[in-house]
Design a protein around this motif. Structure first.
Motif, PDB file in Angstrom:
ATOM      1  N   ALA A 155      50.838  39.644  66.406  1.00  0.00           N
ATOM      2  CA  ALA A 155      49.657  39.799  65.780  1.00  0.00           C
ATOM      3  C   ALA A 155      48.317  39.002  66.004  1.00  0.00           C
ATOM      4  O   ALA A 155      47.147  39.213  66.206  1.00  0.00           O
ATOM      5  CB  ALA A 155      49.743  39.811  64.099  1.00  0.00           C
ATOM      6  N   ALA A 156      48.576  37.648  66.464  1.00  0.00           N
ATOM      7  CA  ALA A 156      47.592  36.754  66.722  1.00  0.00           C
ATOM      8  C   ALA A 156      47.085  37.079  68.009  1.00  0.00           C
ATOM      9  O   ALA A 156      45.809  36.828  68.324  1.00  0.00           O
ATOM     10  CB  ALA A 156      48.180  35.184  66.806  1.00  0.00           C
TER      11      ALA A 156
ATOM     12  N   ALA B  69      44.620  39.829  68.017  1.00  0.00           N
ATOM     13  CA  ALA B  69      43.252  39.552  67.531  1.00  0.00           C
ATOM     14  C   ALA B  69      42.459  38.739  68.427  1.00  0.00           C
ATOM     15  O   ALA B  69      41.228  38.817  68.613  1.00  0.00           O
ATOM     16  CB  ALA B  69      43.557  38.837  66.267  1.00  0.00           C
ATOM     17  N   ASP B  70      43.167  38.035  69.083  1.00  0.00           N
ATOM     18  CA  ASP B  70      42.648  36.911  70.197  1.00  0.00           C
ATOM     19  C   ASP B  70      41.827  37.842  71.214  1.00  0.00           C
ATOM     20  O   ASP B  70      40.691  37.531  71.493  1.00  0.00           O
ATOM     21  CB  ASP B  70      43.452  36.024  70.610  1.00  0.00           C
ATOM     22  CG  ASP B  70      43.862  34.819  69.493  1.00  0.00           C
ATOM     23  OD1 ASP B  70      43.128  34.782  68.722  1.00  0.00           O
ATOM     24  OD2 ASP B  70      44.890  34.043  69.911  1.00  0.00           O
ATOM     25  N   VAL B  71      42.277  38.801  71.552  1.00  0.00           N
ATOM     26  CA  VAL B  71      42.030  39.561  72.650  1.00  0.00           C
ATOM     27  C   VAL B  71      41.155  40.673  72.410  1.00  0.00           C
ATOM     28  O   VAL B  71      40.879  41.695  73.247  1.00  0.00           O
ATOM     29  CB  VAL B  71      43.128  39.939  73.731  1.00  0.00           C
ATOM     30  CG1 VAL B  71      43.659  38.624  74.428  1.00  0.00           C
ATOM     31  CG2 VAL B  71      44.079  40.724  73.275  1.00  0.00           C
TER      32      VAL B  71
ATOM     33  N   ALA C 220      51.989  47.200  72.036  1.00  0.00           N
ATOM     34  CA  ALA C 220      52.836  46.274  71.456  1.00  0.00           C
ATOM     35  C   ALA C 220      54.007  45.814  72.102  1.00  0.00           C
ATOM     36  O   ALA C 220      54.466  44.633  72.372  1.00  0.00           O
ATOM     37  CB  ALA C 220      52.986  46.558  69.928  1.00  0.00           C
ATOM     38  N   ASP C 221      54.597  47.128  72.711  1.00  0.00           N
ATOM     39  CA  ASP C 221      55.882  46.871  73.324  1.00  0.00           C
ATOM     40  C   ASP C 221      55.630  45.976  74.406  1.00  0.00           C
ATOM     41  O   ASP C 221      56.444  45.046  74.926  1.00  0.00           O
ATOM     42  CB  ASP C 221      56.523  48.108  73.814  1.00  0.00           C
ATOM     43  CG  ASP C 221      56.953  48.861  72.699  1.00  0.00           C
ATOM     44  OD1 ASP C 221      57.334  48.446  71.648  1.00  0.00           O
ATOM     45  OD2 ASP C 221      57.220  50.109  72.822  1.00  0.00           O
ATOM     46  N   GLU C 222      54.575  45.986  74.960  1.00  0.00           N
ATOM     47  CA  GLU C 222      54.086  45.170  76.334  1.00  0.00           C
ATOM     48  C   GLU C 222      54.049  43.740  76.293  1.00  0.00           C
ATOM     49  O   GLU C 222      54.603  43.056  76.863  1.00  0.00           O
ATOM     50  CB  GLU C 222      52.899  45.753  76.970  1.00  0.00           C
ATOM     51  CG  GLU C 222      52.602  45.256  78.407  1.00  0.00           C
ATOM     52  CD  GLU C 222      53.402  45.815  79.326  1.00  0.00           C
ATOM     53  OE1 GLU C 222      54.130  45.147  80.067  1.00  0.00           O
ATOM     54  OE2 GLU C 222      53.342  46.927  79.656  1.00  0.00           O
TER      55      GLU C 222
ATOM     56  N   PRO D 221      62.736  37.420  65.732  1.00  0.00           N
ATOM     57  CA  PRO D 221      61.811  38.509  65.602  1.00  0.00           C
ATOM     58  C   PRO D 221      60.534  38.312  64.486  1.00  0.00           C
ATOM     59  O   PRO D 221      59.371  39.051  64.898  1.00  0.00           O
ATOM     60  CB  PRO D 221      62.770  39.622  64.634  1.00  0.00           C
ATOM     61  CG  PRO D 221      63.977  39.122  65.173  1.00  0.00           C
ATOM     62  CD  PRO D 221      64.138  37.757  65.228  1.00  0.00           C
ATOM     63  N   ASP D 222      60.630  37.282  63.620  1.00  0.00           N
ATOM     64  CA  ASP D 222      59.289  37.021  62.723  1.00  0.00           C
ATOM     65  C   ASP D 222      58.366  36.315  63.654  1.00  0.00           C
ATOM     66  O   ASP D 222      57.080  36.238  63.423  1.00  0.00           O
ATOM     67  CB  ASP D 222      59.779  36.202  61.613  1.00  0.00           C
ATOM     68  CG  ASP D 222      60.614  34.831  62.123  1.00  0.00           C
ATOM     69  OD1 ASP D 222      61.154  34.804  62.970  1.00  0.00           O
ATOM     70  OD2 ASP D 222      60.652  34.039  61.090  1.00  0.00           O
ATOM     71  N   GLU D 223      59.064  35.419  64.717  1.00  0.00           N
ATOM     72  CA  GLU D 223      58.015  34.664  65.567  1.00  0.00           C
ATOM     73  C   GLU D 223      57.310  35.576  66.409  1.00  0.00           C
ATOM     74  O   GLU D 223      56.051  35.591  66.708  1.00  0.00           O
ATOM     75  CB  GLU D 223      58.716  33.538  66.460  1.00  0.00           C
ATOM     76  CG  GLU D 223      58.152  32.630  67.549  1.00  0.00           C
ATOM     77  CD  GLU D 223      56.769  31.837  66.740  1.00  0.00           C
ATOM     78  OE1 GLU D 223      55.796  31.323  67.515  1.00  0.00           O
ATOM     79  OE2 GLU D 223      56.741  31.808  65.620  1.00  0.00           O
ATOM     80  N   ILE D 224      58.036  36.796  67.062  1.00  0.00           N
ATOM     81  CA  ILE D 224      57.579  37.714  68.045  1.00  0.00           C
ATOM     82  C   ILE D 224      56.336  38.373  67.245  1.00  0.00           C
ATOM     83  O   ILE D 224      55.389  38.711  67.843  1.00  0.00           O
ATOM     84  CB  ILE D 224      58.522  38.658  68.183  1.00  0.00           C
ATOM     85  CG1 ILE D 224      59.613  37.595  69.362  1.00  0.00           C
ATOM     86  CG2 ILE D 224      57.913  39.751  68.985  1.00  0.00           C
ATOM     87  CD1 ILE D 224      60.936  38.798  69.744  1.00  0.00           C
ATOM     88  N   GLU D 225      56.544  38.793  65.995  1.00  0.00           N
ATOM     89  CA  GLU D 225      55.624  39.329  65.144  1.00  0.00           C
ATOM     90  C   GLU D 225      54.397  38.646  65.038  1.00  0.00           C
ATOM     91  O   GLU D 225      53.036  39.123  64.967  1.00  0.00           O
ATOM     92  CB  GLU D 225      56.253  39.924  63.565  1.00  0.00           C
ATOM     93  CG  GLU D 225      57.209  41.163  63.859  1.00  0.00           C
ATOM     94  CD  GLU D 225      56.527  42.341  64.341  1.00  0.00           C
ATOM     95  OE1 GLU D 225      55.588  42.668  64.040  1.00  0.00           O
ATOM     96  OE2 GLU D 225      57.354  43.134  65.142  1.00  0.00           O
ATOM     97  N   ARG D 226      54.533  37.335  64.627  1.00  0.00           N
ATOM     98  CA  ARG D 226      53.386  36.516  64.489  1.00  0.00           C
ATOM     99  C   ARG D 226      52.826  36.259  65.683  1.00  0.00           C
ATOM    100  O   ARG D 226      51.222  36.499  65.493  1.00  0.00           O
ATOM    101  CB  ARG D 226      54.007  35.023  63.963  1.00  0.00           C
ATOM    102  CG  ARG D 226      52.849  34.088  63.499  1.00  0.00           C
ATOM    103  CD  ARG D 226      53.447  32.734  63.066  1.00  0.00           C
ATOM    104  NE  ARG D 226      54.156  32.253  64.318  1.00  0.00           N
ATOM    105  CZ  ARG D 226      53.334  31.332  65.093  1.00  0.00           C
ATOM    106  NH1 ARG D 226      51.948  31.380  64.995  1.00  0.00           N
ATOM    107  NH2 ARG D 226      53.764  30.667  66.166  1.00  0.00           N
TER     108      ARG D 226
END
Length: 561
Positions: free
Chosen positions: A122-123, A126-128, A100-102, A114-119
């Motif tokens: 997560a996306a 899931a994609d990779v 996650a930090d990477e 921060p909320d855009e980073i979290e979004r």
């Protein structure tokens, strides 16, 4: 544009890479760059990201502009807002403590909320296919998982230009399809321009709008995949991989068969006439040689914050002396973990491993290295000497080989692998493919009875892959035991007499390549796929020959013996 690196050795000549290169890429294009090992593909990626010449040194002449910026006068930090670069080796890119930090690191550098980073985090996870591994340290991931993480970290930033240096190396079929889907979404949703440096010709033929081929410092071919891959003989002469169907139909046309150029299995299945002859493959005799490797009920788990993460579960198998075995499986299935048990880098937490009759838990790595030659998945985990010559000689000296015999073997290895011109060059400054060859040559010189090769062809062009395959055939013919870990199923079909399949840490199949390649549903379940030649024969209901090579398949249709 012309470019040359500084001399590699004192008082040496500059290393010329490009001589009069000219090209232009339109916004939103899907461009693939092909070329031989050491042909300058990675250098072009560095130039586009302004890493060359700013951080590599060297001389850039002519004009190189990226998104309107002059590369020669733009610092890499400024260019990074326009160009996202995925390095060939993930170790050059991953440095944070968790997955996650990477991914979040670059997003934080863009000052996103921060909320855009979290979004986005997560996306992209899931994609990779890395969801659930957010807190895993990158160094505990498999090689393929590390590659997916490096790709995810750059893709999450959504740069307008994306340069990917061999992103498919070490990825299983599911991973390759994931990357293809991600790249397509980036282009259609965000208009991203993509330059893909790749050796995987099948992927390039399906994905790219335009293919560039560079060799000898110049642009040799430029066109659509069908236009470029029509030049099969020219590409093969330069060591550039071509799709198996293109190579097959070119061979058949040379035999006088009137068939069109085909790039894909479905095309060839429709275009080819009935085969001239179909011969039932012979059943290979069972081996009765003494065991080289015995693995009995081996289990192993890595620890993540004191929580065990299973990597192997109750794995048992025996490798007879002189057998050529391929070990395959999806990324993270435990292949490299199992291989590291053979030379003592890992010890079984349950069960036992014997090598030439010796219990591995009772002997140090130095003892086992006399019997097991290990070629690491990442060459940078193996090379350290000041020159290529010293790198190859190091293991021999540790084994107590005489100075005269060491010199003879080193010279032989340099010649066999085409490394003599780099003998006095530090291996660390060579390209990835050449560094890979150095590690193989170093093991070759030691003459171990057992070879373990972990993705040895990653980063190699078709020419060097063929050289390495030929050496593996010779080793096998001389009685060496070989364990080949690979995602290249074409290589499995051409070389292996037996295949072991790992899935989620368990041994789920132990069979021949021929029998494995007809189990299409099981292969899909395990995240694998038969090579194009096998899929063509399955579509035509033709039993695959053994070995499965272009020549043996072409012989089924050839109009001349």
């Amino acid at each position: 544009m012309t470019f040359a690196y500084p001399p590699l050795i004192h008082n040496g000549d500059p290393v010329r890479v490009y001589q009069g290169l000219s090209l232009q890429v339109e916004p939103g294009a899907r461009v693939a760059l092909l070329g031989p090992t050491g042909g300058g593909k990675t250098t072009l990626a560095y130039i586009l990201a302004a890493l060359a010449p700013h951080m590599t040194g060297g001389t850039l002449q002519g004009v190189a502009r990226v998104n309107g910026r002059d590369v020669a006068h733009t610092p890499p930090a400024h260019m990074s807002t326009d160009v996202g670069l995925v390095f060939q080796s993930p170790d050059q890119q991953l440095f944070n403590m968790t997955v996650a930090d990477e991914i979040a690191f670059g997003l934080e550098g863009l000052a996103l909320p921060p909320d855009e980073i979290e979004r986005r985090l997560a996306a992209i996870l899931a994609d990779v296919g890395l969801q659930g591994l957010e807190e895993r340290p990158p160094w505990q991931l498999s090689g393929g998982q590390q590659k997916r993480l490096a790709i995810a970290a750059v893709l999450a930033m959504r740069p307008p230009i994306l340069v990917l240096d061999e992103p498919l190396g070490g990825l299983d079929p599911v991973g390759r399809r994931t990357v293809m889907a991600l790249l397509e979404r980036l282009r259609t949703r965000h208009g991203v321009t993509i330059l893909l440096i790749e050796q995987h010709a099948e992927f390039v033929a399906r994905w790219a709008d335009r293919v560039l081929v560079v060799a000898d410092g110049r642009l040799r071919l430029d066109g659509t995949p069908r236009e470029v891959f029509a030049h099969v003989h020219l590409l093969e002469a330069h060591g550039v991989p071509v799709p198996q169907m293109a190579a097959l139909t070119a061979r058949l046309r040379a035999h006088g068969l009137d068939v069109p150029l085909c790039l894909h299995v479905e095309e060839a299945a429709q275009a080819l006439p009935a085969p001239r002859r179909v011969v039932a493959p012979p059943v290979p005799p069972a081996r009765t040689a003494p065991p080289a490797v015995e693995i009995e009920h081996v289990s192993f788990a890595y620890e993540q914050e004191t929580v065990p993460v299973p990597a192997l579960q109750e794995v048992s198998c025996t490798l007879p002396q002189g057998q050529f075995v391929a070990l395959v499986g999806a990324n993270g299935s435990g292949k490299s973990t199992l291989a590291r048990h053979l030379n003592g880098l890992l010890k079984p937490q349950q069960g036992r491993v014997r090598v030439m009759g010796h219990e591995t838990h009772a002997h140090p790595v130095s003892f086992l290295a006399r019997m097991v030659g290990y070629v690491f998945q990442n060459p940078d985990h193996q090379i350290f000497a000041p020159t290529v010559r010293e790198e190859i000689a190091f293991g021999l000296r540790n084994l107590g080989v005489s100075a005269s015999e060491t010199a003879r073997r080193v010279d032989d290895a340099l010649q066999r692998f085409g490394l003599h011109v780099y003998a006095d060059v530090p291996p660390a400054v060579l390209g990835y493919g050449l560094r890979r060859l150095v590690t193989v040559a170093a093991v070759w010189a030691m003459r171990p009875p057992i070879w373990v090769l972990d993705e040895p062809t990653t980063g190699l062009d078709a020419h060097y892959t063929a050289i390495l395959a030929d050496h593996m055939r010779r080793l096998h013919a001389e009685g060496h035991t070989i364990l080949l870990i690979t995602h290249d199923m074409a290589l499995v079909g051409a070389l292996a007499e037996r295949v072991l399949v790992l899935h989620a840490g368990r041994l789920v199949a132990d069979t021949t390549p021929r029998d494995l390649f007809i189990q299409h549903e099981r292969l899909a379940e395990w995240g694998l796929e038969a090579p194009p030649l096998a899929r063509l024969l399955a579509a035509r209901r033709i039993p695959p020959p053994s070995p499965l090579t272009l020549d043996t398949v072409a012989a089924l249709w050839a109009t001349t013996p």
